[in-house]
Each structure stands twice: as structure tokens, then as C-alpha cells.
Scaffold this motif. Sequence first.
Motif, PDB file in Angstrom:
ATOM      1  N   SER A  99       1.028  -1.106  -0.249  1.00  0.00           N
ATOM      2  CA  SER A  99      -0.067  -0.038   0.047  1.00  0.00           C
ATOM      3  C   SER A  99       0.912   1.214   0.028  1.00  0.00           C
ATOM      4  O   SER A  99       0.480   2.327  -0.460  1.00  0.00           O
ATOM      5  N   ARG A 100       2.092   1.354   0.526  1.00  0.00           N
ATOM      6  CA  ARG A 100       2.940   2.292   0.615  1.00  0.00           C
ATOM      7  C   ARG A 100       3.305   2.784  -0.891  1.00  0.00           C
ATOM      8  O   ARG A 100       3.824   3.901  -1.198  1.00  0.00           O
ATOM      9  N   GLU A 101       3.377   1.836  -1.831  1.00  0.00           N
ATOM     10  CA  GLU A 101       3.453   1.979  -3.202  1.00  0.00           C
ATOM     11  C   GLU A 101       2.318   2.416  -3.923  1.00  0.00           C
ATOM     12  O   GLU A 101       2.350   2.559  -5.233  1.00  0.00           O
ATOM     13  N   GLY A 102       1.152   2.706  -3.206  1.00  0.00           N
ATOM     14  CA  GLY A 102       0.023   2.844  -4.105  1.00  0.00           C
ATOM     15  C   GLY A 102      -1.036   1.870  -4.416  1.00  0.00           C
ATOM     16  O   GLY A 102      -1.794   1.817  -5.200  1.00  0.00           O
ATOM     17  N   ILE A 103      -0.405   0.405  -4.164  1.00  0.00           N
ATOM     18  CA  ILE A 103      -1.432  -0.682  -4.565  1.00  0.00           C
ATOM     19  C   ILE A 103      -2.379  -0.758  -3.855  1.00  0.00           C
ATOM     20  O   ILE A 103      -2.478  -0.621  -2.500  1.00  0.00           O
ATOM     21  N   ARG A 104      -3.572  -1.306  -4.529  1.00  0.00           N
ATOM     22  CA  ARG A 104      -4.765  -1.536  -3.906  1.00  0.00           C
ATOM     23  C   ARG A 104      -5.522  -2.642  -4.226  1.00  0.00           C
ATOM     24  O   ARG A 104      -5.202  -3.213  -5.469  1.00  0.00           O
ATOM     25  N   PRO A 105      -6.347  -3.395  -3.464  1.00  0.00           N
ATOM     26  CA  PRO A 105      -6.956  -4.735  -4.129  1.00  0.00           C
ATOM     27  C   PRO A 105      -7.563  -4.483  -5.296  1.00  0.00           C
ATOM     28  O   PRO A 105      -8.386  -3.592  -5.524  1.00  0.00           O
ATOM     29  N   GLY A 106      -7.490  -5.311  -6.143  1.00  0.00           N
ATOM     30  CA  GLY A 106      -8.434  -5.172  -7.493  1.00  0.00           C
ATOM     31  C   GLY A 106      -7.633  -4.883  -8.695  1.00  0.00           C
ATOM     32  O   GLY A 106      -7.879  -4.946  -9.812  1.00  0.00           O
ATOM     33  N   MET A 107      -6.278  -4.384  -8.400  1.00  0.00           N
ATOM     34  CA  MET A 107      -5.328  -3.564  -9.497  1.00  0.00           C
ATOM     35  C   MET A 107      -5.071  -4.765 -10.145  1.00  0.00           C
ATOM     36  O   MET A 107      -4.896  -6.008  -9.850  1.00  0.00           O
ATOM     37  N   ALA A 108      -4.778  -4.698 -11.782  1.00  0.00           N
ATOM     38  CA  ALA A 108      -4.223  -5.688 -12.442  1.00  0.00           C
ATOM     39  C   ALA A 108      -2.711  -6.027 -12.503  1.00  0.00           C
ATOM     40  O   ALA A 108      -1.799  -4.930 -12.022  1.00  0.00           O
ATOM     41  N   VAL A 109      -2.551  -7.230 -12.539  1.00  0.00           N
ATOM     42  CA  VAL A 109      -1.082  -7.387 -12.480  1.00  0.00           C
ATOM     43  C   VAL A 109      -0.433  -7.975 -13.749  1.00  0.00           C
ATOM     44  O   VAL A 109      -1.350  -8.900 -14.395  1.00  0.00           O
ATOM     45  N   VAL A 110       0.285  -7.442 -14.286  1.00  0.00           N
ATOM     46  CA  VAL A 110       0.689  -7.787 -15.788  1.00  0.00           C
ATOM     47  C   VAL A 110       2.171  -7.991 -15.784  1.00  0.00           C
ATOM     48  O   VAL A 110       2.972  -7.818 -14.979  1.00  0.00           O
ATOM     49  N   GLN A 111       2.525  -9.054 -16.868  1.00  0.00           N
ATOM     50  CA  GLN A 111       3.964  -9.347 -17.271  1.00  0.00           C
ATOM     51  C   GLN A 111       3.987  -9.007 -18.664  1.00  0.00           C
ATOM     52  O   GLN A 111       3.155  -9.541 -19.390  1.00  0.00           O
ATOM     53  N   ASP A 112       5.062  -8.228 -18.827  1.00  0.00           N
ATOM     54  CA  ASP A 112       5.208  -7.656 -20.444  1.00  0.00           C
ATOM     55  C   ASP A 112       4.060  -7.236 -20.995  1.00  0.00           C
ATOM     56  O   ASP A 112       3.853  -7.637 -22.054  1.00  0.00           O
ATOM     57  N   GLY A 113       3.031  -6.596 -20.254  1.00  0.00           N
ATOM     58  CA  GLY A 113       1.918  -6.007 -20.739  1.00  0.00           C
ATOM     59  C   GLY A 113       0.762  -7.153 -20.746  1.00  0.00           C
ATOM     60  O   GLY A 113      -0.211  -6.591 -21.233  1.00  0.00           O
TER      61      GLY A 113
END
Lengths: 153, 254
Positions: free
Chosen positions: B123-137
Motif C-alpha cells: 500500500s505504501r507504493e499505492g497498490i490496492r486490491p483489485g488492481m491488474a498485475v501484468v507481465q510484459d503487458g
Amino acid sequence: MGILWISLLARDLLQVAFSGTALVPDLTLFSLIWLSVVRCEEPEPLFLHAFGAGLLWDLRWTGVPGMTSASYALTVAVTAWVWSSLPPGRRANPVLFFFWSSAAHVLTSVFPAIFTSKGLGLSSSLATQQGMAIACLLGLTALYIRHCRSHHE
Amino acid sequence: MGRTRTKRWIVFLGTLSLSLFLAAVSPGSLPAEKAMDLVERVMAVPEWPSRMVRDLVVKAVDLVAGERSLRERIDRLEQENLALRGLLQTTVNYGLGTGAGEGHVTLRPPTSWWSEIRIDKGSREGIRPGMAVVQDGALVGKISRVESNFSWAELVTSSSLYIPVVVDETRDLGVLNGDGNGLVLLLYIPVEKDLKPGMSVSTALVSELLPPGIPIGRIAGAGEEIGGYRLYRITLKADLSRLYKVKVMTGGRS
């Protein structure tokens, strides 16, 4: 026993530094083998430290608490048994020490892959890890030769 | 001598059996997860120098190779692309946000290999539940739990994650779901729709945190028919067997 915990911390720090690049050799296992060889007549306290170190590693890296501690406990038991079974004059055998440590490292590295059947895709990383482990073990064997000579004198 | 040997056996068998008991019982259990999170939190302090050195080396290598500016440009273009795709599909304005935060995978439990990963951004880096996680787009999952300095992401191969998707060529909507063993299926496509292998699949409108248009993979083939709907097997664009670094798309609107 401090050497065991220092090696655990060193392995952890190296694994963080190399994460995504390489698997770091099991330095903790090398310390355990060293301590088991040196204290082969009274390895009882080693079991508890091996258990603790393995559990900490599992909680930090493998996600299966107990897996590494089981392999560490087994390594301590078998190493101490083998060395205490040898006649005192034949214990200072660097070739045996090197091959024993190498075999233990291979087995304990492959053990998690077999145990979880999920790590087989990491075969190239495992091969690199074994290569680095052999380099470390050559250094450790040199230390062992020195240790045996200083105790013999 | 005999007593010493007995004591040795007791200590050895005690530690071995306790280890095996833990290995059999603890994976996936709540106390084990709490313990793992605690160890992560505690070890973050001594590991800080290592992390710094690693990041510095990566940055130096990037600079030397001249890739840094190119990567930033690609990130910016990816963000623009996503925002434009979002505008095409919906009136919700995703904006460009703060961009994508890169994180290292710090834990992937073997017992839930295809279900979740832990990354070193929280959360310190602005991450919130529900955000997309991607690898090479390409989408690999969605943030499920967030702590201050790390977070857990549920993978697209997880059997409990359902993601609304769209087939890019036909605009047919469906739902993506994993089987928990590495396979990913496209559900709820009527049998009369003849989707061909090779057609690409991307995210549809899900929430304001998961933007539409993130590439997921391609249709690999048709599966069985259930109640008038056909299942399709999906080949993922992301390589989940080499999941070391990921990006979290922090550009959504809260």
C-alpha cells in the motif's frame, strides 16, 4: 552455532539480491554439514538449530513450513552417524567430505522439487545452483583440510 | 553412551516428525500464511541493503544498455494504449494514473502454485486490491490482499478468479476462469458462436481498477459443451512458469 545462523542470513540476502536471476547454493546446509562433522559425537543441539533454520527458510521462501527443516534434520543425523562410525584416523578425509557434501546438496535441492512436483521446470536454475555449490564446496573442503591439519598438530 | 544415543534418537525423530507434520498440515492454512507474512515483514529490515544493491545493479545495467528510456517510453505507450482502449469500450475514464509499479515475486507457495503470488510492493507504493498485475503487458492476475510493504495477487489460473473478457475479433463477451492446475478456460460462449483458435482475448469492463483491453492470451481450441455454452481453452500470453517480475497497474480510478 553462530556460523549456522550467519550462513542462513547470508543465503537469504544473496537470494534477495539474485531473485529472478539464479538460485543461491544452500550455504546453511554446508554449515550444518561442517558442524555435524566437527561435532559428530554430540550432534543433539544441532538438530534443534537445523529445525529452526529450516523452518525460517521455509516461511520466507518455500511456502511449505517443515520441508527444509526435515531435510536439514536428516542431513545432520546421517552426517553425524557416518562420521562417528569412521575410525578417528580416517575422519580427516577431504575427498569424502567433498563428495558427501555435494551429494547432500544435490539431494536436498532436488527434494523440494520431488516433494511438491512443481519445481521440475526449474531444471536449468537447479543446474546453475549445483555449479555454484561445487565452487563453494571446493573452498569449504580447503578449509576442512586446514582444520584437520591444525587439529592433528 | 547408551543414554546419549537414546537422547540423540529422541531429538532427531522429534525434529523430523515435527517437520513432516508441519509440512503435511500447514501449507495453505491461515496460521502458516500469517507466519509467512510475519517473517516477510521481519526479514524486510535486514534484506533492505540486498534489495537496494539489486535495484541499483538493475538500474545500472539498464542505463548501460540504453534500455531505460525505451522502457519508460513503452510503459507510457502501454498506459496510453490502455486508456484509449478503455475509451473505446466504455465511458468510464481510467486516465493515465500514476503508471505501473514494478515488483519482484517474493513467494509462490508450491501448494497454491497456480493460484497466488506475493510481491514486494504494498500500500505504501499505492497498490490496492483489485488492481491488474501484468507481465510484459499481459495480464497475469489481480491484487487480492495488500499490506504496507507487500501484497498478494491471485493468478488468472486460479479456480476462484473470474474475469470478464472480450474476444477481440468478434467482440463476444465471456468469463475467464482457471482450473487451479495451470489451465485457463473461456466460459459462457454460446455454441452457435464459432470462435477460431488464434483469436485474441483481452479484459472487458470489470471494475474501475481493472481496465479493459489488457491482453490475456489466445484461444487454443474448443472444449466441451455445457447447457448450450461451449468452453474454450486459452493459451496465456504471459509466461507463468517464469514469473519473477510483474507490474501492477496503478492507473485506475479509486
